[in-house]
Design a protein around this motif. Sequence first.
Motif, PDB file in Angstrom:
ATOM      1  N   ARG A 113      99.126 -48.946  50.518  1.00 11.14           N
ATOM      2  CA  ARG A 113      98.380 -47.683  50.530  1.00 11.14           C
ATOM      3  C   ARG A 113      98.892 -46.736  51.609  1.00 11.14           C
ATOM      4  O   ARG A 113      98.861 -45.514  51.433  1.00 11.14           O
ATOM      5  CB  ARG A 113      96.896 -47.940  50.716  1.00 11.14           C
ATOM      6  CG  ARG A 113      96.247 -48.710  49.568  1.00 11.14           C
ATOM      7  CD  ARG A 113      96.365 -47.996  48.212  1.00 11.14           C
ATOM      8  NE  ARG A 113      97.667 -48.181  47.573  1.00 11.14           N
ATOM      9  CZ  ARG A 113      98.065 -47.559  46.463  1.00 11.14           C
ATOM     10  NH1 ARG A 113      97.284 -46.669  45.897  1.00 11.14           N
ATOM     11  NH2 ARG A 113      99.248 -47.796  45.947  1.00 11.14           N
ATOM     12  N   TYR A 114      99.370 -47.265  52.721  1.00 12.38           N
ATOM     13  CA  TYR A 114      99.973 -46.428  53.771  1.00 12.38           C
ATOM     14  C   TYR A 114     101.162 -45.665  53.198  1.00 12.38           C
ATOM     15  O   TYR A 114     101.296 -44.454  53.397  1.00 12.38           O
ATOM     16  CB  TYR A 114     100.404 -47.314  54.936  1.00 12.38           C
ATOM     17  CG  TYR A 114     101.236 -46.606  55.986  1.00 12.38           C
ATOM     18  CD1 TYR A 114     100.634 -45.937  57.050  1.00 12.38           C
ATOM     19  CD2 TYR A 114     102.629 -46.614  55.918  1.00 12.38           C
ATOM     20  CE1 TYR A 114     101.404 -45.280  58.009  1.00 12.38           C
ATOM     21  CE2 TYR A 114     103.399 -45.963  56.864  1.00 12.38           C
ATOM     22  CZ  TYR A 114     102.788 -45.304  57.911  1.00 12.38           C
ATOM     23  OH  TYR A 114     103.548 -44.660  58.848  1.00 12.38           O
ATOM     24  N   GLU A 115     102.036 -46.362  52.498  1.00  9.84           N
ATOM     25  CA  GLU A 115     103.221 -45.719  51.932  1.00  9.84           C
ATOM     26  C   GLU A 115     102.833 -44.707  50.867  1.00  9.84           C
ATOM     27  O   GLU A 115     103.427 -43.634  50.765  1.00  9.84           O
ATOM     28  CB  GLU A 115     104.165 -46.777  51.348  1.00  9.84           C
ATOM     29  CG  GLU A 115     104.832 -47.643  52.394  1.00  9.84           C
ATOM     30  CD  GLU A 115     105.700 -46.839  53.359  1.00  9.84           C
ATOM     31  OE1 GLU A 115     106.288 -45.808  52.925  1.00  9.84           O
ATOM     32  OE2 GLU A 115     105.780 -47.220  54.540  1.00  9.84           O
ATOM     33  N   PHE A 116     101.807 -45.038  50.069  1.00  8.57           N
ATOM     34  CA  PHE A 116     101.376 -44.116  49.022  1.00  8.57           C
ATOM     35  C   PHE A 116     100.866 -42.812  49.615  1.00  8.57           C
ATOM     36  O   PHE A 116     101.265 -41.719  49.196  1.00  8.57           O
ATOM     37  CB  PHE A 116     100.284 -44.751  48.160  1.00  8.57           C
ATOM     38  CG  PHE A 116      99.770 -43.819  47.095  1.00  8.57           C
ATOM     39  CD1 PHE A 116     100.383 -43.754  45.862  1.00  8.57           C
ATOM     40  CD2 PHE A 116      98.678 -42.995  47.342  1.00  8.57           C
ATOM     41  CE1 PHE A 116      99.919 -42.872  44.891  1.00  8.57           C
ATOM     42  CE2 PHE A 116      98.218 -42.110  46.387  1.00  8.57           C
ATOM     43  CZ  PHE A 116      98.843 -42.053  45.157  1.00  8.57           C
ATOM     44  N   VAL A 117      99.964 -42.916  50.604  1.00  9.37           N
ATOM     45  CA  VAL A 117      99.384 -41.705  51.200  1.00  9.37           C
ATOM     46  C   VAL A 117     100.458 -40.904  51.922  1.00  9.37           C
ATOM     47  O   VAL A 117     100.491 -39.673  51.839  1.00  9.37           O
ATOM     48  CB  VAL A 117      98.228 -42.069  52.149  1.00  9.37           C
ATOM     49  CG1 VAL A 117      97.719 -40.832  52.883  1.00  9.37           C
ATOM     50  CG2 VAL A 117      97.087 -42.734  51.375  1.00  9.37           C
ATOM     51  N   LYS A 118     101.365 -41.586  52.611  1.00 10.04           N
ATOM     52  CA  LYS A 118     102.442 -40.900  53.330  1.00 10.04           C
ATOM     53  C   LYS A 118     103.311 -40.085  52.379  1.00 10.04           C
ATOM     54  O   LYS A 118     103.691 -38.942  52.679  1.00 10.04           O
ATOM     55  CB  LYS A 118     103.286 -41.935  54.073  1.00 10.04           C
ATOM     56  CG  LYS A 118     104.386 -41.340  54.936  1.00 10.04           C
ATOM     57  CD  LYS A 118     105.133 -42.452  55.676  1.00 10.04           C
ATOM     58  CE  LYS A 118     106.262 -41.884  56.532  1.00 10.04           C
ATOM     59  NZ  LYS A 118     106.990 -42.973  57.237  1.00 10.04           N
ATOM     60  N   LYS A 119     103.607 -40.632  51.217  1.00  8.71           N
ATOM     61  CA  LYS A 119     104.495 -39.969  50.266  1.00  8.71           C
ATOM     62  C   LYS A 119     103.792 -38.868  49.471  1.00  8.71           C
ATOM     63  O   LYS A 119     104.439 -37.952  48.974  1.00  8.71           O
ATOM     64  CB  LYS A 119     105.092 -40.997  49.295  1.00  8.71           C
ATOM     65  CG  LYS A 119     106.075 -41.947  49.934  1.00  8.71           C
ATOM     66  CD  LYS A 119     106.517 -43.012  48.944  1.00  8.71           C
ATOM     67  CE  LYS A 119     107.444 -44.028  49.615  1.00  8.71           C
ATOM     68  NZ  LYS A 119     107.828 -45.118  48.691  1.00  8.71           N
ATOM     69  N   ASN A 120     102.485 -38.970  49.327  1.00 10.02           N
ATOM     70  CA  ASN A 120     101.739 -38.043  48.469  1.00 10.02           C
ATOM     71  C   ASN A 120     100.695 -37.263  49.250  1.00 10.02           C
ATOM     72  O   ASN A 120      99.640 -36.926  48.742  1.00 10.02           O
ATOM     73  CB  ASN A 120     101.071 -38.829  47.338  1.00 10.02           C
ATOM     74  CG  ASN A 120     102.075 -39.578  46.497  1.00 10.02           C
ATOM     75  OD1 ASN A 120     102.759 -39.005  45.672  1.00 10.02           O
ATOM     76  ND2 ASN A 120     102.184 -40.876  46.717  1.00 10.02           N
ATOM     77  N   GLN A 121     101.025 -36.964  50.483  1.00 13.29           N
ATOM     78  CA  GLN A 121     100.062 -36.420  51.430  1.00 13.29           C
ATOM     79  C   GLN A 121      99.386 -35.112  50.996  1.00 13.29           C
ATOM     80  O   GLN A 121      98.166 -34.999  51.133  1.00 13.29           O
ATOM     81  CB  GLN A 121     100.736 -36.237  52.794  1.00 13.29           C
ATOM     82  CG  GLN A 121      99.759 -36.041  53.936  1.00 13.29           C
ATOM     83  CD  GLN A 121     100.480 -36.095  55.282  1.00 13.29           C
ATOM     84  OE1 GLN A 121     101.610 -36.549  55.363  1.00 13.29           O
ATOM     85  NE2 GLN A 121      99.823 -35.636  56.308  1.00 13.29           N
ATOM     86  N   PRO A 122     100.096 -34.122  50.449  1.00 17.10           N
ATOM     87  CA  PRO A 122      99.417 -32.853  50.141  1.00 17.10           C
ATOM     88  C   PRO A 122      98.241 -32.998  49.187  1.00 17.10           C
ATOM     89  O   PRO A 122      97.144 -32.504  49.455  1.00 17.10           O
ATOM     90  CB  PRO A 122     100.536 -31.988  49.524  1.00 17.10           C
ATOM     91  CG  PRO A 122     101.793 -32.568  50.057  1.00 17.10           C
ATOM     92  CD  PRO A 122     101.539 -34.038  50.170  1.00 17.10           C
TER      93      PRO A 122
END
Length: 218
Positions: A113-122
């Motif tokens: 989930r860290y990687e997901f949020v980091k990549k899809n932040q906007p």
Amino acid sequence: MSEHFSIEELLRLTDEDVKMSEKQKKVVEAAIEIFADKGFAAASTSEIAKKAGVAEGTIFRHYQTKKDLLFAIVKPTITKFAAPFLVKNFIGEISKQKHEDPEQLMRFILENRYEFVKKNQPVVKILLQEVFFHEEFRGEIRKVIETHAMEKLKELIVFFQEKGEMVEMPPETVLRMIVTSIMGFLFARFILLPDLDWDDEEEKEYTIQFLLHGLMKK
């Protein structure tokens, strides 16, 4: 999925239901950037129009209100982007892994989930900012989670409880504690306090240790 969130991907998903003109796509792209940066309440349609390079009247030809524009971004994000990527694919990835103990499971969930949020932040930022203020969004998210996630995660918790490796509490309660701890870290890291001098690896480890041992010194 690409390394970073693609606004074009969101527009493609939205475009499956309603064909967008190039001007309309520019409006949505500008709105994503401004809503993510300033929040829905502080953003103005004139500012969005200026960033998109269109007349403000163009926005109101497609969206009767600013909230309609927000819904045009967020609803497809939840139903077509969040459902397959935020939840459904995530559960598929969990199912593929052989989690030997609860710690391994929680580390996988946190890192994934860290990687997901980091990549899809906007877009994630818009979702997290606005979900508190719009019941419609909360209802859509609940539906996605209940449909794709709840039962599989509860099965994993019961599995570890039956092995004697996880506390004997209702599975729903255990799941809530895991999710709120991880999401609390991610919300602080990427949305609430992104400019702090974060040591991400250290904070991830603190989160895992809290989930494993609580706050009481052993």
